[in-house]
Design a protein around this motif. Structure first.
Motif, short mmCIF file in Angstrom:
data_model
loop_
_atom_site.label_atom_id
_atom_site.label_comp_id
_atom_site.label_asym_id
_atom_site.label_seq_id
_atom_site.Cartn_x
_atom_site.Cartn_y
_atom_site.Cartn_z
N VAL A 176 0.72 -1.20 -0.04
CA VAL A 176 -0.05 0.12 0.03
C VAL A 176 0.88 1.34 -0.02
O VAL A 176 0.76 2.15 -0.70
N ALA A 177 1.94 1.15 0.77
CA ALA A 177 2.77 2.48 1.03
C ALA A 177 3.65 2.56 -0.51
O ALA A 177 3.61 3.70 -1.06
N GLY A 178 3.97 1.56 -1.27
CA GLY A 178 4.42 1.55 -2.50
C GLY A 178 3.56 2.36 -3.72
O GLY A 178 3.69 3.23 -4.33
N ARG A 179 2.00 1.85 -3.50
CA ARG A 179 1.19 2.43 -4.33
C ARG A 179 1.09 3.69 -3.86
O ARG A 179 0.78 4.75 -4.85
N ARG A 180 0.89 4.40 -2.81
CA ARG A 180 0.99 5.85 -2.43
C ARG A 180 2.12 6.47 -2.66
O ARG A 180 1.78 7.78 -3.13
N LEU A 181 3.23 6.09 -2.51
CA LEU A 181 4.53 6.61 -3.33
C LEU A 181 4.43 6.84 -4.68
O LEU A 181 4.70 7.96 -5.32
N ALA A 182 3.76 5.87 -5.64
CA ALA A 182 3.53 5.92 -6.80
C ALA A 182 2.53 7.13 -7.00
O ALA A 182 2.64 8.05 -7.94
N ASP A 183 1.49 7.26 -6.31
CA ASP A 183 0.55 8.24 -6.49
C ASP A 183 1.23 9.60 -6.21
O ASP A 183 0.64 10.67 -6.67
N THR A 184 2.43 9.91 -5.84
CA THR A 184 2.83 11.22 -5.54
C THR A 184 3.36 11.60 -6.76
O THR A 184 3.51 12.90 -6.98
N GLY A 185 3.74 10.86 -7.84
CA GLY A 185 4.02 11.36 -9.01
C GLY A 185 5.90 11.50 -8.91
O GLY A 185 6.39 11.94 -10.26
N ILE A 186 6.43 10.98 -7.82
CA ILE A 186 7.95 11.57 -7.78
C ILE A 186 8.67 10.32 -8.41
O ILE A 186 8.36 9.28 -8.14
N ALA A 187 9.49 10.61 -9.26
CA ALA A 187 10.33 9.89 -10.11
C ALA A 187 11.56 9.69 -9.29
O ALA A 187 12.64 10.41 -9.35
N PHE A 188 12.06 8.59 -8.50
CA PHE A 188 13.15 8.79 -7.61
C PHE A 188 14.26 8.43 -8.45
O PHE A 188 14.33 7.51 -9.05
N ASP A 189 15.33 9.40 -8.00
CA ASP A 189 16.57 9.03 -8.78
C ASP A 189 17.48 8.05 -7.87
O ASP A 189 18.32 7.40 -8.54
N LEU A 190 17.30 7.91 -6.67
CA LEU A 190 17.98 6.99 -5.59
C LEU A 190 17.14 6.80 -4.47
O LEU A 190 16.48 7.51 -3.92
N ALA A 191 17.26 5.31 -4.07
CA ALA A 191 16.57 4.87 -2.93
C ALA A 191 17.86 4.29 -1.84
O ALA A 191 18.79 3.84 -2.40
N LEU A 192 17.95 4.81 -0.79
CA LEU A 192 18.78 4.30 0.19
C LEU A 192 18.01 3.50 1.25
O LEU A 192 16.97 4.14 1.91
N CYS A 193 18.30 2.45 1.49
CA CYS A 193 17.59 1.52 2.34
C CYS A 193 18.56 0.64 3.35
O CYS A 193 19.81 0.44 3.04
N SER A 194 17.89 0.74 4.60
CA SER A 194 18.66 0.11 5.75
C SER A 194 18.97 -1.31 5.45
O SER A 194 18.25 -1.80 4.72
N PRO A 232 14.26 3.08 -9.04
CA PRO A 232 15.65 3.60 -9.10
C PRO A 232 16.58 3.08 -8.57
O PRO A 232 16.59 1.69 -8.04
N LYS A 233 17.85 3.21 -8.76
CA LYS A 233 19.01 2.94 -8.22
C LYS A 233 18.79 2.77 -6.74
O LYS A 233 18.48 3.76 -6.10
N THR A 234 19.12 1.43 -6.03
CA THR A 234 19.10 1.24 -4.71
C THR A 234 20.25 1.22 -4.18
O THR A 234 21.22 0.17 -4.56
N VAL A 235 20.61 1.65 -3.11
CA VAL A 235 21.74 1.50 -2.34
C VAL A 235 21.68 1.06 -0.88
O VAL A 235 20.68 1.69 -0.13
N TYR A 236 21.95 -0.28 -0.35
CA TYR A 236 21.70 -0.67 0.81
C TYR A 236 22.88 -0.15 1.85
O TYR A 236 23.77 -0.51 1.61
N GLU A 237 22.21 0.41 2.72
CA GLU A 237 23.34 1.38 3.53
C GLU A 237 23.24 1.02 5.11
O GLU A 237 22.14 1.17 5.72
N GLU A 238 24.28 0.34 5.32
CA GLU A 238 24.43 -0.08 6.79
C GLU A 238 24.11 1.10 7.85
O GLU A 238 23.57 0.81 9.00
N ARG A 239 24.67 2.23 7.67
CA ARG A 239 24.75 3.09 8.49
C ARG A 239 22.96 3.81 8.87
O ARG A 239 23.06 4.61 9.98
N LEU A 240 22.18 3.46 7.97
CA LEU A 240 20.88 3.59 8.40
C LEU A 240 20.08 2.99 9.55
O LEU A 240 19.30 3.46 10.03
#
Length: 183
Positions: free
Chosen positions: A50-68, A88-96
């Motif tokens: 559901v959060a993914g669908r709501r993110l899609a509804d924002t119309g934001i085309a993410f350039d980068l995702a930083l994920c814990s 988007p390009k995804t970077v898994y970031e330990e520091r998150l």
């Protein structure tokens, strides 16, 4: 979503307009594993989509995702990204994982200036603290909704600012929107 979220772009000669979306992982389960390895609960898997669908509804085309690197954030992102029109390009970031407010600001300051639309998938209390810290201004009812719900699992805040990522600090942004699964 508010019009402020879906309106993008900048006027010629204006400073670079950027957006940050802070997404808290969906509801996690509590099995006998380390905190870092906790998976999503069934409710969390539903929230993430559901959060993914709501993110899609924002119309934001993410350039980068930083994920814990925590299991629950990775699983949230895996389910949410399938709902987006563009991955988007995804970077898994330990520091998150378990990051303090100062550590989160430092991570934002490291973002390359080619990135205009950034998604951060992380944990509380960090995501809520970062949204509060960055929001020097707000639009509409977003701050009241965020205060009322307290940034539960699966919630996200959309913030906008102008300038370089190196200039991100307390109060630099505008809280454009806020959404929570049970809002």
């Amino acid at each position: 979503m508010s019009d402020a979220v879906s309106s993008g772009g900048t006027a010629p000669g204006s400073p670079e307009s950027r957006r940050i979306v802070l997404l808290r992982h969906a509801k996690a389960d509590w099995p006998q594993v380390s905190d870092h390895d906790r998976p999503l609960a069934e409710r969390g898997r539903q929230e993430a989509a559901v959060a993914g669908r709501r993110l899609a509804d924002t119309g934001i085309a993410f350039d980068l995702a930083l994920c814990s690197t925590a299991s629950r954030t990775r699983e949230t992102w895996k389910l949410a990204v399938h709902e987006l029109p563009h991955r988007p390009k995804t970077v898994y970031e330990e520091r998150l994982y378990d990051a303090s407010l100062g550590e989160l600001l430092a991570l934002l300051n490291e973002t390359p200036d080619e990135v205009n639309e950034l998604l951060v998938i992380g944990h509380n209390p960090g995501m809520h603290a970062l949204a509060d810290a960055l929001a020097g201004k707000a639009e509409g009812e977003a701050p009241a909704r965020m205060t009322k719900t307290g940034f539960p699992t699966g919630a996200f805040a959309v913030l906008g600012f102008t300038g370089s990522w190196k200039s991100v600090e307390h109060g630099v942004g505008t809280l454009l929107d806020y959404w929570a699964p049970h809002d």
